[in-house]
Design a protein around this motif. Structure first.
Motif: not given
Lengths: 461, 337
Positions: B117-141
């Motif tokens: 969700s948008l909330r997850h993306i917002q939190l991930f962008s603040q956390l800058r936690y590299n483990k979430v990169v694949p999730l965000l990559m999926k989000g781009t699609e």
């Protein structure tokens, strides 16, 4: 007598069928708006790109005609916005009061020669001014030509790729430009974005900013608060979902300049705001180019609503003539599959519900009166009348609920309950009044003024 | 028939009254519940915040203290408070550490894996936690534009591996996101010049090349001659490419490119390209620029002449060479500038 009895019966039947259809349409619109509004709130609450330095410069165009009471406050508020790069172009459209003098004195303006690029023909531009104190302020003094003409003159002078049309009687929130520009920073196809218009009457205003949102004192103003909720929270939000918005309020809208110039700018007509949007839809649908006409429900503009019945009457007659004129000019789009959702849903809805609704309702009231007079009154008639009232209440109540789940500008429980009560009262008095005004708009339609609508202005503070 | 009409109308009335009443009660309930929840939350937050503030420098101790937190409101207050510390560079590392130990990050990732969700993306962008990169990559699609757009934006704030970077750039350049915003996102990534030149050679479409050229702007240094030379062929590209290349080369501040730009000006038929050149030329700091700018004062296009005179006035305010002033005086449209 039997014929009349039959007419009353069949008209009652027609009104019932019409009410059911309209209720279904309303319900669909409410459901779509509900979903879209929740998405909007989600987007706004989680905006991670807000911190980015990237924006697009904007030219604010403020057409003004006899606005001496409020023009200084308004322009002051426009000059205080939170936005990195913008200019304010005030266009004095041949005011007969002190608008021009007040602006020159207050903002320390001096005459300049302007090499404006005439992309759209306008009435004669008498003089341009710049300010010694505010480098981004330009004043154009031109001969009277109407609001559309003033907007076109502003567009000709503007230097930036986006222009924001704002009414002189409005106050826009400090971050409103940052919010309204957002769709332009995401989609390449965005050509216009409308903002949310709210009623300033009753609220505390200081230095051109809303300090405290309050419910207006007069009932006539409260009715309009509900009307604006309905128009912006349940109607525009819903139509936006399908890129079928038919209107961006002339009070506050942001446009891609090249797209507006391409279609010839604002047309000198009664409802220039709606007409322009229809022309943009027509042009882009015909050419097959991808485009977006968006609505930014979080970009808020506060307007001064008429607080007298005379002022409101002339405004509503003008608006309805504007609707009639716009639909008439673009009638070939109605029910035309070539124009997609706009031709098949949005325009027929506006034609049947918004334009013809008041006529059908007025005939209904006449029929009801006739039935009482001729002693042909049956319980069915009163039930159908109640049904239409409840339908109107449903639309208003949904709008109040949407306000409560989204922006909560009137968060006090007392205000919310008052709004619910006003919505009920509206159905038995205000509704009939506006219906009659809208019917009056059909009379002498062709003589309708294409110039400025005048509402008695009061100082904001 | 009359009865049927009455029944239909009555049914409608009853239905609408019920719906309307439901809306009134729901609105009042939402309003009151919001007020109540807010009050409880504020109170809880006020109790928890000092505990976190006191031990944020000692994550082990803080985790021990916060493990006792049980209710939903308390957990929310802990999470929000720690997220505030994430924004502060001095406490960011410790806050992420505590959030991880308390299981907040795992539960966020697990939630987002099911539905981003948008909330997850917002939190991930603040956390800058590299483990979430694949999730965000999926989000781009995602087919949802907002999810896709925000995922691209959030990723631009991360440090990605070379492989991830290539996938990201390739996907971003193919989207309908506005050009300048793509440039903005790529600028966040601080991709080195060599890599950008590699991408420039890889991507074939003009629009993609223009974006990459605009990212290169201000990154080429004066001494990057060998790298910058690779850009010279783009001066023969499409109009937008020529404009972007002029901007990149002039921003390098290397006057060796002056001859190439002069040559371009002399053969250029598009006035917009010439106008960009007349505006950006001073960034090159070339000793011969004045003569070319004076030559531009004779250009057939007003904008080119306008940019040239503005540049000349700015660069040579005390110039003894009055040749350009004579030329300007002959040109009525430039006199007032």
């Amino acid at each position: 007598m039997i014929l009349l009895e039959k007419f009353i019966y069949y008209y009652s039947l027609f009104i019932l069928a019409y009410s059911i259809i309209v209720t279904i349409l309303y319900l669909v619109l409410i459901v779509v708006s509900w979903r879209r509004l929740r998405e909007f709130v989600g987007i706004i609450k989680t905006n991670i790109t807000g911190v980015s330095h990237y924006t697009k410069p904007i030219s604010i165009v403020v057409p003004a005609y006899n606005e001496e009471e409020i023009i200084i406050d308004s322009v002051k508020s426009f000059l205080q916005l939170d936005y990195p790069e913008y200019e304010v172009i005030v266009v004095n459209d041949g005011s007969t009061d002190q608008t021009l003098t007040k602006l020159i004195d207050f903002f320390d303006l001096y005459p300049i020669e302007l090499n404006s690029d005439t992309k759209i023909q306008t009435a004669h531009l008498k003089q341009a001014y710049k300010s010694h104190t505010y480098s981004d302020l330009i004043l154009l003094d031109k001969e009277n030509g109407g609001k559309a003409d003033a907007l076109n003159a502003g567009i000709n002078t503007s230097v930036y790729p986006l222009f924001c049309a704002i009414d002189a009687d409005c106050i826009i929130e400090k971050d409103a430009l940052l919010r309204i520009v957002s769709p332009f920073l995401k989609h390449d196809e965005t050509i216009a974005v409308g903002g949310m218009v709210r009623i300033a009457n009753g609220s505390e205003i200081k230095d051109g900013q809303i300090i405290n949102t309050k419910m207006p004192k007069k009932m006539i103003e409260r009715f309009q608060v509900i009307e604006y909720f309905r128009a912006f929270l349940t109607s525009r939000v819903g139509w936006q979902r399908y890129n079928a918005l038919m209107i961006i309020s002339g009070a506050f809208g942001l446009f891609k300049k090249s797209a507006v110039i391409e279609v010839g700018g604002f047309e000198k007509t009664i409802g220039e705001d709606m007409e322009l949007i229809l022309r943009l839809h027509e042009k882009f649908r015909q050419s097959g180019e991808a485009y977006h006409i968006d609505f930014a429900s979080d970009a808020v503009c506060w307007t001064q609503a008429p607080d007298s019945y005379n002022g409101l009457e002339s405004q509503r007659i003008r608006w309805h003539r504007g609707l009639l004129d716009s639909l008439n000019r673009h009638k070939k789009m109605i029910a035309n599959p070539k124009y997609g959702v706009i031709g098949l849903a949005s325009m027929p809805y506006f034609f049947l519900v918004e334009l013809l609704g008041p006529v059908i309702e007025t005939i209904g009231y006449i029929v009801m009166g006739l039935a009482i007079y001729l002693d042909l009154f049956s319980s069915a008639v009163i039930f159908i009348f109640l049904l239409t009232c409840l339908m109107g209440i449903l639309f208003s109540y949904s709008a109040i609920l949407f306000e409560e789940i989204s922006y909560k500008r009137y968060g006090d429980l007392k205000d919310i309950l008052l709004l619910f009560c006003v919505s009920v009262l509206e159905q038995f008095y205000y509704r009939q009044l506006t219906v009659w005004w809208r019917v009056k708009a059909f009379f002498n339609y062709s003589k309708g003024s294409k110039k400025w609508g005048t509402i008695e202005r009061k100082n904001f503070e | 028939m009359e009865n049927l009409l009455v029944y239909v109308a009555l049914a409608g009335i009853v239905g609408l009254i019920l719906i309307n009443l439901t809306i009134v009660f729901s609105t009042v309930a939402i309003n009151q519940l919001d007020h109540y929840n807010d009050k409880v939350y504020q109170k809880t937050y006020r109790q928890i915040e000092p505990i976190i503030a006191a031990s944020i420098d000692n994550p082990i101790q803080l985790v021990r203290k916060l493990e006792l937190v049980k209710t939903r409101v308390e957990k929310k207050a802990v999470f929000d408070s720690l997220m505030n510390y994430v924004q502060d560079s001095t406490t960011s590392k410790n806050s992420v550490n505590v959030l991880e130990k308390l299981g907040f990050i795992d539960s966020l990732i697990s939630e987002a894996s099911k539905k981003l969700s948008l909330r997850h993306i917002q939190l991930f962008s603040q956390l800058r936690y590299n483990k979430v990169v694949p999730l965000l990559m999926k989000g781009t699609e995602s087919e949802n534009f907002e999810i896709s757009y925000n995922s691209f934006y959030a990723l631009s704030l991360f440090t990605m591996s070379q492989k991830e970077l290539s996938i990201y750039v390739s996907a971003l350049l193919k989207t309908s996101i506005i050009r300048d915003r793509k440039v903005d996102m790529l600028n966040h990534l601080h991709i080195d010049v060599k890599k950008l030149l590699y991408f420039l050679a890889e991507f074939t479409m003009d629009e993609q090349k223009v974006i990459l050229l605009l990212v290169l702007k201000n990154r080429l240094k004066k001494q990057d001659v060998i790298l910058a030379n690779q850009l010279l062929p783009y001066l023969d590209g499409g109009k937008e490419i020529r404009i972007a290349t002029i901007q990149v080369l002039t921003s390098s501040g290397n006057e060796n490119y002056f001859s190439h730009l002069k040559e371009l000006y002399e053969k250029e038929s598009d006035w917009q390209v010439r106008a960009v050149l007349s505006k950006n030329l001073p960034d090159l700091h070339a000793s011969e620029e004045q003569n070319l700018l004076i030559e531009m004062l004779n250009d057939e296009n007003w904008w080119v002449r306008h940019n040239a005179i503005t540049t000349l006035k700015k660069r040579y305010p005390d110039s003894k060479n009055n040749k350009f002033i004579e030329l300007v005086n002959e040109d009525e449209s430039l006199k007032n500038l």
